[in-house]
Design an enzyme around this catalytic site. Structure first.
Site, PDB file in Angstrom:
ATOM      1  N   ARG A  76      29.147  31.120  11.563  1.00 48.01           N
ATOM      2  CA  ARG A  76      28.536  32.171  12.387  1.00 48.01           C
ATOM      3  C   ARG A  76      27.155  32.548  11.852  1.00 48.01           C
ATOM      4  O   ARG A  76      26.255  32.876  12.609  1.00 48.01           O
ATOM      5  CB  ARG A  76      29.458  33.403  12.349  1.00 48.01           C
ATOM      6  CG  ARG A  76      29.284  34.361  13.501  1.00 48.01           C
ATOM      7  CD  ARG A  76      30.144  35.625  13.353  1.00 48.01           C
ATOM      8  NE  ARG A  76      31.438  35.442  12.771  1.00 48.01           N
ATOM      9  CZ  ARG A  76      32.572  35.240  13.466  1.00 48.01           C
ATOM     10  NH1 ARG A  76      32.541  35.177  14.764  1.00 48.01           N
ATOM     11  NH2 ARG A  76      33.727  35.089  12.827  1.00 48.01           N
ATOM     12  N   TYR A  77      27.007  32.564  10.531  1.00 50.61           N
ATOM     13  CA  TYR A  77      25.735  32.915   9.885  1.00 50.61           C
ATOM     14  C   TYR A  77      25.229  31.668   9.161  1.00 50.61           C
ATOM     15  O   TYR A  77      26.021  30.861   8.674  1.00 50.61           O
ATOM     16  CB  TYR A  77      25.943  34.018   8.839  1.00 50.61           C
ATOM     17  CG  TYR A  77      26.600  35.267   9.353  1.00 50.61           C
ATOM     18  CD1 TYR A  77      25.849  36.278   9.949  1.00 50.61           C
ATOM     19  CD2 TYR A  77      27.971  35.452   9.227  1.00 50.61           C
ATOM     20  CE1 TYR A  77      26.450  37.435  10.401  1.00 50.61           C
ATOM     21  CE2 TYR A  77      28.579  36.613   9.677  1.00 50.61           C
ATOM     22  CZ  TYR A  77      27.819  37.604  10.262  1.00 50.61           C
ATOM     23  OH  TYR A  77      28.425  38.744  10.713  1.00 50.61           O
ATOM     24  N   ARG A 112      43.537  38.348  14.207  1.00 48.06           N
ATOM     25  CA  ARG A 112      43.769  36.935  14.554  1.00 48.06           C
ATOM     26  C   ARG A 112      45.225  36.721  14.947  1.00 48.06           C
ATOM     27  O   ARG A 112      45.790  35.652  14.729  1.00 48.06           O
ATOM     28  CB  ARG A 112      43.396  36.023  13.375  1.00 48.06           C
ATOM     29  CG  ARG A 112      41.932  36.018  13.050  1.00 48.06           C
ATOM     30  CD  ARG A 112      41.502  34.753  12.296  1.00 48.06           C
ATOM     31  NE  ARG A 112      40.068  34.796  12.061  1.00 48.06           N
ATOM     32  CZ  ARG A 112      39.510  35.022  10.867  1.00 48.06           C
ATOM     33  NH1 ARG A 112      40.263  35.190   9.801  1.00 48.06           N
ATOM     34  NH2 ARG A 112      38.196  35.063  10.746  1.00 48.06           N
ATOM     35  N   ASP A 169      32.979  44.331  13.939  1.00 54.09           N
ATOM     36  CA  ASP A 169      32.711  42.957  14.340  1.00 54.09           C
ATOM     37  C   ASP A 169      32.402  42.991  15.827  1.00 54.09           C
ATOM     38  O   ASP A 169      33.270  43.333  16.638  1.00 54.09           O
ATOM     39  CB  ASP A 169      33.931  42.068  14.067  1.00 54.09           C
ATOM     40  CG  ASP A 169      33.774  41.308  12.771  1.00 54.09           C
ATOM     41  OD1 ASP A 169      32.906  40.426  12.710  1.00 54.09           O
ATOM     42  OD2 ASP A 169      34.511  41.625  11.822  1.00 54.09           O
ATOM     43  N   ASP A 173      39.600  45.869  15.485  1.00 50.23           N
ATOM     44  CA  ASP A 173      39.101  44.971  16.534  1.00 50.23           C
ATOM     45  C   ASP A 173      39.924  45.109  17.806  1.00 50.23           C
ATOM     46  O   ASP A 173      41.035  45.644  17.802  1.00 50.23           O
ATOM     47  CB  ASP A 173      39.155  43.519  16.025  1.00 50.23           C
ATOM     48  CG  ASP A 173      38.185  43.298  14.883  1.00 50.23           C
ATOM     49  OD1 ASP A 173      37.011  43.653  15.041  1.00 50.23           O
ATOM     50  OD2 ASP A 173      38.613  42.791  13.822  1.00 50.23           O
ATOM     51  N   CYS A 219      50.606  41.570   9.971  1.00 52.63           N
ATOM     52  CA  CYS A 219      50.154  42.933  10.219  1.00 52.63           C
ATOM     53  C   CYS A 219      50.127  43.154  11.730  1.00 52.63           C
ATOM     54  O   CYS A 219      49.620  42.310  12.465  1.00 52.63           O
ATOM     55  CB  CYS A 219      48.761  43.120   9.626  1.00 52.63           C
ATOM     56  SG  CYS A 219      48.653  42.565   7.912  1.00 52.63           S
ATOM     57  N   LYS A 223      28.890  41.033  12.243  1.00 51.77           N
ATOM     58  CA  LYS A 223      29.211  42.410  11.846  1.00 51.77           C
ATOM     59  C   LYS A 223      27.993  43.310  11.979  1.00 51.77           C
ATOM     60  O   LYS A 223      26.870  42.873  11.740  1.00 51.77           O
ATOM     61  CB  LYS A 223      29.673  42.447  10.396  1.00 51.77           C
ATOM     62  CG  LYS A 223      31.047  41.872  10.189  1.00 51.77           C
ATOM     63  CD  LYS A 223      31.506  42.014   8.757  1.00 51.77           C
ATOM     64  CE  LYS A 223      32.914  41.478   8.613  1.00 51.77           C
ATOM     65  NZ  LYS A 223      33.016  40.056   9.031  1.00 51.77           N
ATOM     66  N   CYS A 259      46.692  42.841  13.449  1.00 50.19           N
ATOM     67  CA  CYS A 259      45.880  41.678  13.033  1.00 50.19           C
ATOM     68  C   CYS A 259      44.885  41.243  14.113  1.00 50.19           C
ATOM     69  O   CYS A 259      45.251  41.058  15.267  1.00 50.19           O
ATOM     70  CB  CYS A 259      46.795  40.515  12.696  1.00 50.19           C
ATOM     71  SG  CYS A 259      45.877  39.025  12.280  1.00 50.19           S
ATOM     72  N   CYS A 293      50.807  33.700   6.932  1.00 50.48           N
ATOM     73  CA  CYS A 293      50.615  34.854   6.047  1.00 50.48           C
ATOM     74  C   CYS A 293      51.972  35.269   5.483  1.00 50.48           C
ATOM     75  O   CYS A 293      53.005  35.022   6.117  1.00 50.48           O
ATOM     76  CB  CYS A 293      50.048  36.044   6.816  1.00 50.48           C
ATOM     77  SG  CYS A 293      48.502  35.688   7.660  1.00 50.48           S
ATOM     78  N   ARG A 333      26.653  30.795   5.291  1.00 48.93           N
ATOM     79  CA  ARG A 333      28.069  30.830   4.903  1.00 48.93           C
ATOM     80  C   ARG A 333      28.973  30.379   6.033  1.00 48.93           C
ATOM     81  O   ARG A 333      28.615  30.494   7.203  1.00 48.93           O
ATOM     82  CB  ARG A 333      28.472  32.237   4.445  1.00 48.93           C
ATOM     83  CG  ARG A 333      28.181  33.342   5.440  1.00 48.93           C
ATOM     84  CD  ARG A 333      28.083  34.666   4.679  1.00 48.93           C
ATOM     85  NE  ARG A 333      27.881  35.826   5.525  1.00 48.93           N
ATOM     86  CZ  ARG A 333      26.687  36.265   5.931  1.00 48.93           C
ATOM     87  NH1 ARG A 333      25.588  35.599   5.612  1.00 48.93           N
ATOM     88  NH2 ARG A 333      26.593  37.357   6.669  1.00 48.93           N
TER      89      ARG A 333
HETATM   90  S1  SF4 Z   1      45.490  40.852   8.911  1.00 47.40           S
HETATM   91 FE1  SF4 Z   1      46.236  39.032  10.012  1.00 47.40          FE
HETATM   92  S2  SF4 Z   1      45.439  37.285   8.815  1.00 47.40           S
HETATM   93 FE2  SF4 Z   1      45.352  39.117   7.494  1.00 47.40          FE
HETATM   94  S3  SF4 Z   1      47.320  39.147   6.351  1.00 47.40           S
HETATM   95 FE3  SF4 Z   1      47.573  40.443   8.151  1.00 47.40          FE
HETATM   96  S4  SF4 Z   1      48.466  39.045   9.657  1.00 47.40           S
HETATM   97 FE4  SF4 Z   1      47.550  37.741   8.103  1.00 47.40          FE
END
Ligand code: SF4
Length: 350
Positions: free
Chosen positions: A89-90, A111, A309, A272, A106, A316, A109, A102, A93
């Site tokens: 994206r940049y 993603r 973001d 997000d 979460c 960001k 999340c 994972c 990096r």
């Molecule tokens: S925020 Fe998403 S990518 Fe990060 S640990 Fe939690 S579930 Fe996994």
């Protein structure tokens, strides 16, 4: 209640005493992965219906509500992915997403459509070769950020292999990991893991993701100490979440806990627009008021940068309330209590 095995399903939640009314939860589980480590399950206060740890990991039927502005790829990874596993994206990096698994999933999340058993999985050998080949071929890449998923679910052997390959690329100077593991599965961070995160001639940074001061258990603190003692530079990332850390006392304790554990506060993310996460979102105005209040509460050393973001992959932006306005040699500067002061560099202020 002690939980011995990772929680991965609605029936596991019931057995662990973390769900009684399961109506609708199977529909949530069909869309989004469930994952809670025994360590985090042990931290949940089952007598508190608003427990901030449970809120982060125990699925909720509110996740079935998707609003029009939410999107499957809220930060626009896919539009900047030249080869599988790379987000560029940049200029200086790249993200290297070797794995989309994972230890916990979460509920907020960003993603969530990509991670978990039904997600994008782990790069194949050929895909990893192509991703590392891309980094080697682009001399402008100074920093490689291993994220995912959580890269620390990989074994030390796999991590050593990746780090050895990055060590051979002269223009890569910095390798950064983004991980929840030191907090949610601290026992994984043993001496072997710490050694695997380092590469000859490179500097390793590791961003520890934690959102509530109760996540700093004795075991988590020891994991962070092993990383810091091992020569890894630690920075933080947290997400501002309604019902978890959207009050100044909790945020102040969280940031101080990072600093006390040699983790420099780095990012406080505005949540997000991930699908089914509206119940976690605070307004930008609320977030700005919180970060302004933090200024007066805790040391400059403990201040994070409040970032958004920008949807669509535009990167960001620092969205902390601007504390200075004006021009032509006369500015109005706002202090942490909201008081406004005139500042004229040539003539002093009040
Ligand atoms: S925020 Fe998403 S990518 Fe990060 S640990 Fe939690 S579930 Fe996994």
């Amino acid at each position: 209640m002690t939980v011995q095995r990772p929680i991965k399903s609605v029936s596991d939640l019931v057995s662990a005493g973390l769900a009684t009314d399961t109506a609708g939860l199977d529909a949530v589980a069909a869309k989004y992965a469930i994952g809670i480590t025994p360590h985090m399950a042990g931290l949940i206060d089952r007598d508190d219906p608003d427990d901030p740890i449970a809120r982060q990991f125990v699925p909720d039927v509110a996740e079935l509500v998707t609003t029009p502005e939410e999107r499957a790829d809220p930060i626009g990874d896919l539009s900047h992915s030249p080869v599988e596993g790379i987000v560029h994206r940049y200029p200086d990096r790249v993200l290297l997403k070797a794995v989309h698994v994972c230890p916990v999933y979460c509920r907020f999340c960003f993603r969530r459509e990509m991670v978990g058993p039904q997600g994008l999985g782990t790069l194949t050998g050929a895909e990893l070769d192509a991703a590392i080949g891309y980094i080697a071929a682009h001399e402008e890449i100074w920093e490689v950020i291993l994220t995912g998923g959580d890269p620390l679910v990989l074994s030390p052997r796999r991590l050593r292999e990746i780090m050895a390959r990055l060590a051979e690329i002269e223009h890569v100077r910095i390798v950064r990991f983004h991980t929840r593991v030191p907090v949610v599965e601290p026992e994984r961070v043993d001496e072997d893991m710490v050694a695997a995160l380092k590469a000859s001639g490179k500097v390793t940074y590791l961003a520890v993701h934690a959102n509530h001061p109760r996540e700093f258990t004795g075991a988590a603190r020891k994991a962070m100490a092993r990383l810091a003692d091992g020569g890894i530079v630690l920075i933080s990332q947290s997400v501002l979440l309604k019902g978890v850390n959207d009050d100044v006392e909790t945020l102040a304790s969280l940031m101080k806990a990072f600093v006390e554990n040699r983790v420099k506060p780095y990012y406080l993310h505005h949540p997000d627009l991930a699908p089914g996460t509206g119940h976690f979102r605070v307004s930008i105005e609320e977030g700005q008021a919180l970060v302004r209040a933090l200024r007066g509460r805790i040391s400059g050393l403990a201040q994070p940068t409040y970032v958004l973001d920008i949807p669509g992959g535009h990167g960001k932006a620092d969205i902390g309330a601007a504390s200075i306005a004006g021009g032509d040699g006369c500015f109005t500067v706002r202090d942490w209590q909201g008081g406004e002061h005139r500042y004229t560099p040539s003539g002093g202020g009040d």
